[in-house]
Design an enzyme around this catalytic site. Structure first.
Site, PDB file in Angstrom:
ATOM      1  N   LYS A  13      17.789  40.682  -6.631  1.00 48.02           N
ATOM      2  CA  LYS A  13      16.967  39.870  -7.391  1.00 48.02           C
ATOM      3  C   LYS A  13      15.608  40.010  -6.769  1.00 48.02           C
ATOM      4  CE  LYS A  13      16.325  35.284  -5.999  1.00 48.02           C
ATOM      5  NZ  LYS A  13      16.945  34.127  -5.917  1.00 48.02           N
ATOM      6  N   ASP A  51       0.638  -1.141   0.207  1.00 48.44           N
ATOM      7  CA  ASP A  51      -0.058   0.052  -0.163  1.00 48.44           C
ATOM      8  C   ASP A  51       0.890   1.203   0.233  1.00 48.44           C
ATOM      9  OD1 ASP A  51       1.252  -0.198   2.661  1.00 48.44           O
ATOM     10  OD2 ASP A  51      -0.729  -0.137   3.723  1.00 48.44           O
ATOM     11  N   GLY A  52       2.151   1.062  -0.003  1.00 47.43           N
ATOM     12  CA  GLY A  52       3.178   2.166  -0.133  1.00 47.43           C
ATOM     13  C   GLY A  52       3.685   2.703   1.316  1.00 47.43           C
ATOM     14  N   THR A  93      15.658  25.880  -9.782  1.00 51.48           N
ATOM     15  CA  THR A  93      15.170  25.916 -11.347  1.00 51.48           C
ATOM     16  C   THR A  93      16.377  26.258 -12.219  1.00 51.48           C
ATOM     17  OG1 THR A  93      14.405  28.132 -11.030  1.00 51.48           O
ATOM     18  CG2 THR A  93      12.861  26.418 -10.775  1.00 51.48           C
ATOM     19  N   GLN A 122      11.474  27.495   3.346  1.00 45.13           N
ATOM     20  CA  GLN A 122      10.411  28.043   4.099  1.00 45.13           C
ATOM     21  C   GLN A 122      10.861  28.177   5.536  1.00 45.13           C
ATOM     22  OE1 GLN A 122       6.305  26.425   2.919  1.00 45.13           O
ATOM     23  NE2 GLN A 122       7.680  25.043   1.834  1.00 45.13           N
ATOM     24  N   ARG A 171      11.641  38.279  -6.744  1.00 47.87           N
ATOM     25  CA  ARG A 171      10.893  37.440  -7.291  1.00 47.87           C
ATOM     26  C   ARG A 171       9.195  37.508  -7.574  1.00 47.87           C
ATOM     27  NH1 ARG A 171      12.919  32.352  -7.778  1.00 47.87           N
ATOM     28  NH2 ARG A 171      14.512  31.438  -6.196  1.00 47.87           N
TER      29      ARG A 171
HETATM   30  C1  R5P Z   1      16.991  31.574  -2.820  1.00 49.51           C
HETATM   31  O1  R5P Z   1      16.706  32.545  -2.035  1.00 49.51           O
HETATM   32  C2  R5P Z   1      17.889  30.534  -2.808  1.00 49.51           C
HETATM   33  O2  R5P Z   1      19.043  31.126  -1.979  1.00 49.51           O
HETATM   34  C3  R5P Z   1      18.583  30.268  -4.360  1.00 49.51           C
HETATM   35  O3  R5P Z   1      18.918  31.517  -4.626  1.00 49.51           O
HETATM   36  C4  R5P Z   1      17.127  29.703  -4.980  1.00 49.51           C
HETATM   37  O4  R5P Z   1      16.767  28.520  -4.215  1.00 49.51           O
HETATM   38  C5  R5P Z   1      17.678  29.369  -6.304  1.00 49.51           C
HETATM   39  O5  R5P Z   1      16.510  28.932  -7.058  1.00 49.51           O
HETATM   40  P1  R5P Z   1      16.126  29.006  -8.575  1.00 49.51           P
HETATM   41  O6  R5P Z   1      17.518  28.014  -9.158  1.00 49.51           O
HETATM   42  O7  R5P Z   1      15.148  28.379  -8.911  1.00 49.51           O
HETATM   43  O8  R5P Z   1      16.230  30.235  -9.047  1.00 49.51           O
END
Ligand code: R5P
Length: 312
Positions: free
Chosen positions: A194, A38-39, A225, A98, A196
């Site tokens: 930077k 069942d995992g 990413t 987080q 987001r």
């Molecule tokens: C963000 O604050 C971390 O220090 C990294 O810069 C982040 O996790 C990199 O994420 P990604 O490669 O998706 O831009």
């Protein structure tokens, strides 16, 4: 290592655990890790752990939930089998990003996972290059924190030297890390501002510092990413940098990150083996942290200073 010591591996990063065992001159302990139909996870130590100081190596990388749960169950099984002391060796601490509430009604998963490890019965944690230093305070159990900068810089300077180099923080959060690298490498730093706009998307707003004619070395805690590094590299070249290299302690490489980095102007991307690489890429160099982590484990077991080792 003495008879009271045992090293076990979860299923997330067995090759790193195997390498650590070699450095410690021990055999990895035998433990059965499998799934019921069942995992659900099943864990059974194939040898006695009674009275032992045991170390369980598990990166809580993707699949994070499975790896965390397996680790918790390994702790529980060891506790019930009368292990004297259980240490979680977590080369990559998943859910660590987080670490604070940015929006209303969000969790702080970095704290939650730390609490779970302690509640399951772990007495100590050893981890490396946390997303932010404040996460250190989330552990109510004994904890030691390593930095991969030593082996990473060692590799970089042996191959590329530090002539005409500038260390670059790809965002303000990385500036402390960049300063630490720059201090050891004897270089200046630059910082990228930077933003987001949404999760997993980043844009470069400004660059603080003069990178013209320089070899730029971006340093970050993890490459997810790849967007942060690729955008930063493009901005650096636009601002006159001669060439760009990148260091990310943890190679998460989510989605099409490897393809993105492959196509990017970054000459070489250096990561550690805290997370096993699923696919090869000609641009990625993997530096092993097995010697660093193995030495720390040895010192924890023998109650010797870890900070001395880090400053050496
Ligand atoms: C963000 O604050 C971390 O220090 C990294 O810069 C982040 O996790 C990199 O994420 P990604 O490669 O998706 O831009």
């Amino acid at each position: 290592m003495d008879k009271n010591f045992a090293l076990f591996s979860g299923s997330s990063n067995p090759s790193l655990a195997e390498e650590m065992a070699k450095f410690l001159d021990v055999k990895l302990g035998q433990v059965e890790l499998k799934r019921f139909v069942d995992g659900e996870n099943y864990v059974n130590y194939s040898e006695s752990v009674r009275g032992l100081d045991i170390y369980i190596v598990q990166s809580t990388c993707n699949p994070q939930n499975d790896n965390i749960m397996e680790l918790l169950i390994m702790i529980d099984a060891a506790k019930r089998a009368a292990a004297e002391r259980i240490t979680c060796v977590i080369p990559y601490y998943g859910y660590g990003k987080q670490d604070r509430k940015i929006n209303d009604r969000e969790p702080i998963t970095a704290k939650l996972v730390a609490k779970l490890l302690g509640s399951a019965g772990a007495e100590k944690v050893l981890t490396m290059d946390l997303h932010s230093d404040q996460v250190q305070g989330f552990f109510d159990i004994r904890s030691d924190f390593l930095y991969a900068s030593g082996p990473l810089m060692n590799y970089f300077t042996k191959k590329h030297g530090n002539k005409n180099l500038i260390v670059v923080a790809p965002d303000v959060g990385a500036s402390k890390r960049a300063r630490a690298y720059a201090k050891i490498l004897g270089t200046e730093i630059a910082i990228i501002d930077k933003r987001r706009p949404r999760q997993n998307q980043s844009i470069v707003m400004n660059l603080v510092g003069d990178v013209s004619g320089k070899t730029a070395l971006l340093v970050d805690d993890e490459i997810n990413t790849g967007g942060t590094l690729v955008n930063a590299a493009e901005a650096l070249l636009k601002n006159g940098a001669k060439e760009v290299y990148a260091i990310g302690s943890h190679g998460v490489f989510a989605g099409d990150a490897l393809e993105k980095l492959e196509k990017s102007p970054i000459k070489e991307v250096i990561v550690t083996n805290s997370i096993p690489m699923k696919r090869k890429s000609s641009k990625i160099m993997v530096v092993s942290v097995a010697p660093l982590m193995a030495e720390a484990i040895k010192r924890m077991h023998e109650n010797k200073s870890i900070s001395k080792m880090l400053h050496q």
